[in-house]
Design a protein around this motif. Sequence first.
Motif, PDB file in Angstrom:
ATOM      1  N   PRO A  11     -48.857 -24.131 -17.874  1.00 22.25           N
ATOM      2  CA  PRO A  11     -47.438 -24.519 -17.807  1.00 22.25           C
ATOM      3  C   PRO A  11     -47.242 -26.028 -17.662  1.00 22.25           C
ATOM      4  N   VAL A  12     -48.154 -26.680 -16.961  1.00 24.25           N
ATOM      5  CA  VAL A  12     -48.055 -28.133 -16.786  1.00 24.25           C
ATOM      6  C   VAL A  12     -48.197 -28.833 -18.136  1.00 24.25           C
ATOM      7  N   LEU A  13     -49.174 -28.405 -18.930  1.00 20.41           N
ATOM      8  CA  LEU A  13     -49.383 -29.014 -20.242  1.00 20.41           C
ATOM      9  C   LEU A  13     -48.212 -28.738 -21.178  1.00 20.41           C
ATOM     10  N   LEU A  14     -47.668 -27.528 -21.125  1.00 22.50           N
ATOM     11  CA  LEU A  14     -46.516 -27.208 -21.971  1.00 22.50           C
ATOM     12  C   LEU A  14     -45.293 -28.019 -21.555  1.00 22.50           C
ATOM     13  N   ASP A  15     -45.137 -28.236 -20.258  1.00 18.83           N
ATOM     14  CA  ASP A  15     -44.038 -29.090 -19.783  1.00 18.83           C
ATOM     15  C   ASP A  15     -44.241 -30.528 -20.265  1.00 18.83           C
ATOM     16  N   ASN A  16     -45.492 -31.003 -20.216  1.00 16.39           N
ATOM     17  CA  ASN A  16     -45.791 -32.347 -20.717  1.00 16.39           C
ATOM     18  C   ASN A  16     -45.421 -32.466 -22.190  1.00 16.39           C
ATOM     19  N   ALA A  17     -45.788 -31.437 -22.968  1.00 17.75           N
ATOM     20  CA  ALA A  17     -45.478 -31.447 -24.396  1.00 17.75           C
ATOM     21  C   ALA A  17     -43.972 -31.416 -24.630  1.00 17.75           C
ATOM     22  N   ALA A  18     -43.255 -30.646 -23.821  1.00 16.28           N
ATOM     23  CA  ALA A  18     -41.798 -30.553 -23.963  1.00 16.28           C
ATOM     24  C   ALA A  18     -41.126 -31.883 -23.661  1.00 16.28           C
ATOM     25  N   GLU A  19     -41.676 -32.626 -22.715  1.00 18.06           N
ATOM     26  CA  GLU A  19     -41.122 -33.942 -22.386  1.00 18.06           C
ATOM     27  C   GLU A  19     -41.304 -34.912 -23.549  1.00 18.06           C
ATOM     28  N   MET A  20     -42.347 -34.697 -24.333  1.00 16.35           N
ATOM     29  CA  MET A  20     -42.575 -35.532 -25.510  1.00 16.35           C
ATOM     30  C   MET A  20     -41.672 -35.117 -26.661  1.00 16.35           C
ATOM     31  N   ASP A  21     -41.606 -33.794 -26.902  1.00 19.90           N
ATOM     32  CA  ASP A  21     -40.825 -33.263 -28.019  1.00 19.90           C
ATOM     33  C   ASP A  21     -40.621 -31.766 -27.798  1.00 19.90           C
ATOM     34  N   PRO A  22     -39.414 -31.343 -27.434  1.00 18.37           N
ATOM     35  CA  PRO A  22     -39.161 -29.918 -27.166  1.00 18.37           C
ATOM     36  C   PRO A  22     -39.529 -29.012 -28.337  1.00 18.37           C
ATOM     37  N   ASP A  23     -39.230 -29.440 -29.558  1.00 14.36           N
ATOM     38  CA  ASP A  23     -39.551 -28.619 -30.725  1.00 14.36           C
ATOM     39  C   ASP A  23     -41.056 -28.441 -30.876  1.00 14.36           C
ATOM     40  N   PHE A  24     -41.785 -29.529 -30.675  1.00  5.61           N
ATOM     41  CA  PHE A  24     -43.235 -29.440 -30.805  1.00  5.61           C
ATOM     42  C   PHE A  24     -43.817 -28.541 -29.728  1.00  5.61           C
ATOM     43  N   SER A  25     -43.247 -28.600 -28.538  1.00  2.14           N
ATOM     44  CA  SER A  25     -43.735 -27.763 -27.440  1.00  2.14           C
ATOM     45  C   SER A  25     -43.635 -26.292 -27.801  1.00  2.14           C
ATOM     46  N   ARG A  26     -42.538 -25.922 -28.445  1.00  2.00           N
ATOM     47  CA  ARG A  26     -42.372 -24.517 -28.838  1.00  2.00           C
ATOM     48  C   ARG A  26     -43.425 -24.112 -29.868  1.00  2.00           C
ATOM     49  N   ALA A  62     -50.658 -35.744 -28.935  1.00  2.00           N
ATOM     50  CA  ALA A  62     -51.477 -36.456 -27.951  1.00  2.00           C
ATOM     51  C   ALA A  62     -52.380 -35.508 -27.153  1.00  2.00           C
ATOM     52  N   LEU A  63     -52.539 -35.772 -25.869  1.00  2.00           N
ATOM     53  CA  LEU A  63     -53.518 -35.020 -25.081  1.00  2.00           C
ATOM     54  C   LEU A  63     -53.143 -33.555 -24.869  1.00  2.00           C
ATOM     55  N   PRO A  64     -51.856 -33.206 -24.682  1.00  2.61           N
ATOM     56  CA  PRO A  64     -51.543 -31.775 -24.584  1.00  2.61           C
ATOM     57  C   PRO A  64     -51.984 -30.990 -25.824  1.00  2.61           C
ATOM     58  N   GLU A  65     -51.729 -31.530 -27.010  1.00  2.00           N
ATOM     59  CA  GLU A  65     -52.160 -30.840 -28.229  1.00  2.00           C
ATOM     60  C   GLU A  65     -53.680 -30.858 -28.360  1.00  2.00           C
ATOM     61  N   THR A  66     -54.298 -31.956 -27.948  1.00  2.00           N
ATOM     62  CA  THR A  66     -55.758 -32.043 -27.986  1.00  2.00           C
ATOM     63  C   THR A  66     -56.388 -30.894 -27.214  1.00  2.00           C
ATOM     64  N   LEU A  67     -55.816 -30.571 -26.069  1.00  2.00           N
ATOM     65  CA  LEU A  67     -56.371 -29.507 -25.231  1.00  2.00           C
ATOM     66  C   LEU A  67     -55.962 -28.119 -25.702  1.00  2.00           C
TER      67      LEU A  67
END
Length: 457
Positions: free
Chosen positions: A270-285, A442-447
């Motif tokens: 959830p932390v990584l998904l929140d990080n991704a959402a802060e970068m781009d909500p659409d990408f997080s989904r 970035a790093l969320p997607e990398t992981l």
Amino acid sequence: MKKFINGQGASRIVERMGKEFVVVKNPDYVHPSHDIYPLAPRITRPLKRIDAIVMDMDGTTTTTEALCIHSLEHMVRQITDRMSHRVWGGLEPAEDYPHIIGNSTTKHVEYLIKKYQPYIKIENLQKSYLEAVAWTLKFGRDRKRQEEVIGNLHYFGLKSLLEDKRFRHYLSLERIESLDFIELTRYVISEFAGAIKPRSVTDLVRFGIDIYYHRYHEILNVLLSGRGDALSKELFGKAGIRLIEPMKGVAVFLALIKGLLGKDAEKLLPVLLDNAAEMDPDFSRKLIQFSKKHRLSQLGTAFMKKPVKTAVVTSSISFEARVVLTEVFRILREQISRWPLSVSKKNKILKKFESYENYYDAVISASDSSEIRLKPHRDLYSIALHRLGIGREHFPNVIGFEDSESGTIAIRAAGIGMCIAVPFSETQHHDFSAASYVVKGALPETLLRYHLFLDVK
């Protein structure tokens, strides 16, 4: 092998050194005008093991790139007398940013000086330069930077300023009020501005570098004094924005690769998904489809068995790196303290993160090399590999992370075939042809999507 050969002999040697090459332009005052580097064979397959990870600082690990851009733009505004945004909108992201992010300060300033030279006003240049000199020698906290300023004064025939009794008196004062400093700069400008007569672009670049560092180090001093919130309104238009903070996903990434999470890594999904959402909500989904707790658990277990040697690499000088990383690790500790992990687990992680010196196996800055050998030259990353104790036979088991074109070139030129570009908004227009992968998340997607490019079964 012969030391002295002709062009044909050189060509034969170069052909045997690789299949991909890069041409790197040197500063105008350096011979030769260009260097040619063979690039390490590009690696795109997942690695069986990872022996080391090398990461850029500004823009990859931290958000400080915005401060550097601001300071460069501020330099241009000062010497062209265009401080108002109504008069000049500022640097162009698509046109200018590829030339002022990722290289050495000299190259950044050189590009801007050449582009904006027709708009430079000599009286503004004189004033800004002498203000930078006075501030650096009185308030600067980096001794090497002060020595460079003194060296430039000698170069420009301004040794008399250093010998001036009134100037020396001000520098000797233990404390100096803002009004006194204003009086000092007025005096210095009135007495010495007329002696400043740039003779070439190289001279203008020297002036520009000192003016740039004045602004950037002024910001860092404000940060050190705990007044960063007040300055954020001036820089970003509103208060409360941190001047420096980690890039998204850095906390989880760094804890993971040091083997500090183990199977508990899955709890941080959830932390990584929140990080991704802060970068781009659409990408997080979109990223959710790749997000599997068991894969994070597998990564955590793999790195717990074999923690990775880690180095941070920056074209910033050591003083800047020290200030930036100290602040970044303070914020990382805040983030870690909120993780949904047991108290004992968090305490173990926090102990490792108590300082950046305690975490990193090597910290490589511009102070470890020379201004003329910074990115896209390979030197900083070559030094990092040496400090980490990674022999050439293990280079294929190293991953490098960079956010700029110059950085990705430097990684490949240093012999690292697995080069990951993690662009952010200011580097989205860079050419990442040297990278093995361009990971916009970035790093969320990398992981979550690429599982850190490790072949985990």
